[in-house]
Design a protein around this motif. Structure first.
Motif, PDB file in Angstrom:
ATOM      1  N   UNK A 174     -22.308  68.263 -32.773  1.00 61.63           N
ATOM      2  CA  UNK A 174     -22.270  68.522 -31.330  1.00 61.63           C
ATOM      3  C   UNK A 174     -23.191  67.552 -30.593  1.00 61.63           C
ATOM      4  N   UNK A 175     -24.398  67.336 -31.120  1.00 62.45           N
ATOM      5  CA  UNK A 175     -25.327  66.414 -30.472  1.00 62.45           C
ATOM      6  C   UNK A 175     -24.699  65.032 -30.351  1.00 62.45           C
ATOM      7  N   UNK A 176     -24.090  64.588 -31.434  1.00 61.54           N
ATOM      8  CA  UNK A 176     -23.495  63.248 -31.443  1.00 61.54           C
ATOM      9  C   UNK A 176     -22.359  63.144 -30.439  1.00 61.54           C
ATOM     10  N   UNK A 177     -21.517  64.174 -30.365  1.00 60.44           N
ATOM     11  CA  UNK A 177     -20.371  64.131 -29.455  1.00 60.44           C
ATOM     12  C   UNK A 177     -20.812  64.196 -27.999  1.00 60.44           C
ATOM     13  N   UNK A 178     -21.800  65.024 -27.706  1.00 62.93           N
ATOM     14  CA  UNK A 178     -22.314  65.098 -26.331  1.00 62.93           C
ATOM     15  C   UNK A 178     -22.872  63.746 -25.897  1.00 62.93           C
ATOM     16  N   UNK A 179     -23.612  63.116 -26.774  1.00 63.22           N
ATOM     17  CA  UNK A 179     -24.181  61.800 -26.460  1.00 63.22           C
ATOM     18  C   UNK A 179     -23.076  60.762 -26.292  1.00 63.22           C
ATOM     19  N   UNK A 180     -22.103  60.791 -27.198  1.00 64.92           N
ATOM     20  CA  UNK A 180     -20.965  59.863 -27.111  1.00 64.92           C
ATOM     21  C   UNK A 180     -20.219  60.035 -25.793  1.00 64.92           C
ATOM     22  N   UNK A 181     -19.992  61.281 -25.394  1.00 65.90           N
ATOM     23  CA  UNK A 181     -19.261  61.549 -24.155  1.00 65.90           C
ATOM     24  C   UNK A 181     -20.057  61.071 -22.942  1.00 65.90           C
ATOM     25  N   UNK A 182     -21.361  61.335 -22.928  1.00 62.07           N
ATOM     26  CA  UNK A 182     -22.201  60.891 -21.815  1.00 62.07           C
ATOM     27  C   UNK A 182     -22.200  59.370 -21.700  1.00 62.07           C
ATOM     28  N   UNK A 183     -22.267  58.689 -22.842  1.00 62.22           N
ATOM     29  CA  UNK A 183     -22.215  57.221 -22.845  1.00 62.22           C
ATOM     30  C   UNK A 183     -20.853  56.743 -22.329  1.00 62.22           C
ATOM     31  N   UNK A 184     -19.793  57.431 -22.731  1.00 60.02           N
ATOM     32  CA  UNK A 184     -18.455  57.067 -22.265  1.00 60.02           C
ATOM     33  C   UNK A 184     -18.317  57.205 -20.758  1.00 60.02           C
ATOM     34  N   UNK A 200     -13.752  61.218 -21.116  1.00 56.54           N
ATOM     35  CA  UNK A 200     -15.145  61.376 -21.530  1.00 56.54           C
ATOM     36  C   UNK A 200     -15.763  62.618 -20.891  1.00 56.54           C
ATOM     37  N   UNK A 201     -15.440  62.855 -19.628  1.00 59.37           N
ATOM     38  CA  UNK A 201     -15.958  64.021 -18.910  1.00 59.37           C
ATOM     39  C   UNK A 201     -15.481  65.318 -19.563  1.00 59.37           C
ATOM     40  N   UNK A 202     -14.191  65.381 -19.863  1.00 57.30           N
ATOM     41  CA  UNK A 202     -13.632  66.572 -20.513  1.00 57.30           C
ATOM     42  C   UNK A 202     -14.274  66.772 -21.886  1.00 57.30           C
ATOM     43  N   UNK A 203     -14.435  65.689 -22.639  1.00 55.47           N
ATOM     44  CA  UNK A 203     -15.045  65.791 -23.966  1.00 55.47           C
ATOM     45  C   UNK A 203     -16.451  66.377 -23.876  1.00 55.47           C
ATOM     46  N   UNK A 204     -17.222  65.939 -22.899  1.00 61.50           N
ATOM     47  CA  UNK A 204     -18.584  66.449 -22.733  1.00 61.50           C
ATOM     48  C   UNK A 204     -18.584  67.955 -22.494  1.00 61.50           C
ATOM     49  N   UNK A 205     -17.762  68.400 -21.553  1.00 63.67           N
ATOM     50  CA  UNK A 205     -17.808  69.812 -21.159  1.00 63.67           C
ATOM     51  C   UNK A 205     -17.168  70.726 -22.204  1.00 63.67           C
ATOM     52  N   UNK A 206     -16.114  70.266 -22.867  1.00 65.37           N
ATOM     53  CA  UNK A 206     -15.544  71.039 -23.974  1.00 65.37           C
ATOM     54  C   UNK A 206     -16.574  71.219 -25.092  1.00 65.37           C
ATOM     55  N   UNK A 207     -17.245  70.123 -25.425  1.00 68.09           N
ATOM     56  CA  UNK A 207     -18.223  70.164 -26.505  1.00 68.09           C
ATOM     57  C   UNK A 207     -19.394  71.070 -26.150  1.00 68.09           C
ATOM     58  N   UNK A 208     -19.819  71.019 -24.893  1.00 65.30           N
ATOM     59  CA  UNK A 208     -20.907  71.886 -24.447  1.00 65.30           C
ATOM     60  C   UNK A 208     -20.561  73.356 -24.675  1.00 65.30           C
ATOM     61  N   UNK A 256     -30.588  69.414 -25.136  1.00 69.84           N
ATOM     62  CA  UNK A 256     -29.975  70.280 -26.151  1.00 69.84           C
ATOM     63  C   UNK A 256     -30.451  69.855 -27.531  1.00 69.84           C
ATOM     64  N   UNK A 257     -30.509  68.568 -27.756  1.00 70.88           N
ATOM     65  CA  UNK A 257     -30.980  68.079 -29.060  1.00 70.88           C
ATOM     66  C   UNK A 257     -32.441  68.457 -29.288  1.00 70.88           C
TER      67      UNK A 257
END
Length: 287
Positions: A174-184, A200-208, A256-257
């Motif tokens: 989850x940490x990795x995906x949130x960071x990846x999405x924020x960078x995207x 990228x926005x959707x990925x961030x909020x889904x992962x959250x 979160x991390x």
């Protein structure tokens, strides 16, 4: 004079489905994308005018979109029967198709089907308001901005709490995906109104929501995705993303991390509030 057609029940005992034609009918607009239409000040007709048809859609999907949009857009008022199918001169849907579509609408709470009375539109209080398809129809209707504000209020109640929980429950994945999405989001911030930023926005909020460890929150992922998609499709996103909001997304991922739930919750609340304010600002500039 209004004309009527009834479809007899089949051998499974399904209720008769009746349709009415007349002023309740709506025109089908051929389109491959969704553009901004009328806002809350718009007329009922504006909702129906947003019906979308693409070459890949089956008669089932086209009829579902036509009838669903007619009910949600207000062309068919509560208590009125569904209009005669209007496929724009194409083949008329079979009885099987009309029954199947009616059952889907019934499962969404949009219509009630009774023997002899046929299929009639339900009031909004009966709709499955969190169904992603119902959300998409509402965002194509005349009360789009009001619907987006309601969705923002839902996000304000859920996402900050999800961020707080994620600080305790998120996995390294989850940490990795949130960071990846924020960078995207940062990478595509100069085109915040286009698909790459949206993804990228959707990925961030889904992962959250998933990282919260709360299955109820995670189940709202499609609702949040539909909200973000609606903003983009209806041109309610700025071309360039707000830099402060971008920083907040990156900060939430870091908090979160670190396991700082209180700070993650507070920052996530700022993100949701900024989003709602941006919708009001962009919508207001068009008036």
């Amino acid at each position: 004079m209004t004309s009527e057609r009834s479809i007899d029940s089949d051998t499974t005992g399904a209720a008769d489905v009746s349709f009415a034609t007349g002023d309740a009918g709506n025109d089908t607009v051929a389109a491959t994308g969704i553009k901004a239409g009328a806002d809350d000040a718009g007329s009922k007709a504006a909702g129906a005018a947003q019906t979308i048809v693409t070459p890949e859609m089956s008669l089932h999907d086209r009829l579902l979109d036509e009838w669903g949009m007619a009910v949600v857009g207000g062309t068919v008022a509560a208590g009125e029967r569904l209009p005669e199918p209007d496929m724009g001169g194409d083949a008329t849907p079979s009885r099987t198709v009309t029954r199947e579509v009616t059952r889907v609408l019934e499962s969404m709470g949009l219509v009630s089907v009774k023997r002899k009375a046929g299929a009639t539109a339900n009031p909004i209080e009966s709709w499955n308001i969190l169904d992603p398809q119902v959300i998409r129809w509402r965002l194509r209707g005349p009360h789009r901005i009001a619907a987006l504000h309601e969705l923002s209020q839902l996000r304000a109640a859920v996402e900050p709490a999800a961020a707080r929980l994620a600080a305790s429950n998120a996995t390294p994945e989850h940490w990795a995906t949130l960071t990846e999405a924020a960078i995207g989001m940062v990478a595509h911030s100069d085109h915040a109104d286009e698909s790459e930023y949206l993804e990228a926005d959707i990925l961030f909020h889904r992962t959250l929501l998933e990282a919260s460890g709360n299955l109820m929150f995670a189940a709202l992922g499609e609702v949040i995705a539909s909200t973000l998609t609606g903003r983009t499709q209806h041109e309610l996103m700025p071309k360039t993303a707000d830099q402060t909001a971008l920083n907040w997304h990156t900060e939430v991922a870091a908090l979160i991390r670190k396991g700082d739930g209180a700070a993650a919750e507070a920052t996530m609340r700022r993100i949701v509030d900024e989003s709602d304010q941006a919708i009001s600002h962009i919508a207001g500039d068009r008036r």
